[in-house]
Design a protein around this motif. Structure first.
Motif, PDB file in Angstrom:
ATOM      1  N   ASN A 156       0.799  -1.223   0.000  1.00  0.00           N
ATOM      2  CA  ASN A 156       0.000   0.000   0.000  1.00  0.00           C
ATOM      3  C   ASN A 156       0.837   1.281   0.000  1.00  0.00           C
ATOM      4  N   PRO A 157       1.805   1.414  -0.903  1.00  0.00           N
ATOM      5  CA  PRO A 157       2.565   2.665  -0.957  1.00  0.00           C
ATOM      6  C   PRO A 157       1.685   3.799  -1.479  1.00  0.00           C
ATOM      7  N   VAL A 158       2.006   5.020  -1.051  1.00  0.00           N
ATOM      8  CA  VAL A 158       1.287   6.194  -1.535  1.00  0.00           C
ATOM      9  C   VAL A 158       1.783   6.526  -2.934  1.00  0.00           C
ATOM     10  N   ILE A 159       0.855   6.725  -3.874  1.00  0.00           N
ATOM     11  CA  ILE A 159       1.180   7.014  -5.267  1.00  0.00           C
ATOM     12  C   ILE A 159       1.138   8.522  -5.481  1.00  0.00           C
ATOM     13  N   PRO A 160       2.137   9.135  -6.155  1.00  0.00           N
ATOM     14  CA  PRO A 160       3.286   8.513  -6.818  1.00  0.00           C
ATOM     15  C   PRO A 160       4.300   7.956  -5.827  1.00  0.00           C
ATOM     16  N   HIS A 194       1.336   4.553 -15.047  1.00  0.00           N
ATOM     17  CA  HIS A 194       2.594   4.130 -15.656  1.00  0.00           C
ATOM     18  C   HIS A 194       3.562   3.606 -14.607  1.00  0.00           C
ATOM     19  N   ILE A 195       4.441   2.735 -15.089  1.00  0.00           N
ATOM     20  CA  ILE A 195       5.530   2.173 -14.290  1.00  0.00           C
ATOM     21  C   ILE A 195       6.817   2.453 -15.046  1.00  0.00           C
TER      22      ILE A 195
END
Length: 251
Positions: free
Chosen positions: A8-12, A37-38
């Motif tokens: 559950n990382p915060v995006i970006p 995108h990655i």
């Protein structure tokens, strides 16, 4: 080399990663907008070169754009795809494999109602540590037998594990075929013959360090010690015989 998972990382989100041939990334997520995108970058700087730009877009058309970014310039986009595997609001999982001259990006294989006979390609460079989940139903009119074969990728035609469920004998016979010759059969089970015509089953094959551990409907029924290594040579799973297959999933 294994990196601990990040949940559950915060995006970006940006992280350091030492990518090299033979390594892979396993990603899970849920698209919530028109695109995501990655980027596999050569550094953490904003203008660092990008070895792989992977960009699924939902509008105006469903497409996956791939590209590179080097010395301040984008390369030529690649857009051709056989199908678009993502859906807005639905969870996905995918693997990005780094090879010597290319990246391969794909979801772990999921086959729904594929029909038998079937050959399912292994989506990992090394099956060890993974599992194969098979949902099926033996045919309800006098099934004879059905077979699962874990086989080497061509030109390796060896069978690493042959699992042959025989209704007349009420046995599950396990074996291997190496260099064109069958080995010794294994027949002992932890339970009585478990299959019945028309009754669904769920088989999970755990590929462990020393053996294939086979679980049926939540209960371990046998282990089959590896007779050939490395397991990186296993490239496909073949299905034959008197069974319907509703789903095959590699995890």
């Amino acid at each position: 080399m294994t990196t601990p998972p990040i949940y559950n990382p915060v995006i970006p989100f940006t992280m350091g990663l030492a990518m090299q041939p033979g390594l892979m990334m396993h990603l899970q997520g849920k698209p919530t907008g028109s695109e995501f995108h990655i980027n596999l970058k050569a550094g953490l700087e904003a203008d660092a070169d990008i070895a792989l730009h992977f960009n699924p877009r939902f509008s105006p058309e469903k497409i996956i754009v791939r590209n590179t970014y080097s010395k301040g310039r984008w390369g030529v986009e690649e857009r051709r795809i056989s199908s678009f595997p993502f859906s807005l609001g639905e969870h996905f999982e995918m693997v990005i494999l780094c090879q010597e001259h290319q990246f391969k990006a794909r979801p772990p294989k999921l086959f729904k109602n594929p029909g038998v006979p079937l050959s399912a390609t292994v989506p990992f460079s090394n099956l060890k540590g993974h599992k194969i989940v098979i949902n099926g139903i033996p045919l309800d009119q006098e099934p004879r037998k059905f077979t699962f074969d874990l086989r080497g990728a061509p030109p390796d035609n060896d069978i690493y594990m042959h699992m042959d469920s025989r209704f007349a004998q009420r046995r599950i016979v396990r074996n291997s075929m190496l260099r064109g010759k069958w080995g010794g059969e294994e027949r002992q089970l932890a339970i009585p013959f478990p299959f019945y015509p028309g009754v669904p089953y769920k088989i999970t094959i755990h590929v462990e360090e020393q053996s294939f551990r086979v679980v049926l409907n939540g209960m371990e029924i046998f282990r089959f010690n590896h007779r050939k290594r490395p397991l990186t040579l296993i490239g496909q799973v073949d299905f034959h015989g008197s069974t319907d297959i509703s789903c095959v999933k590699f995890k």
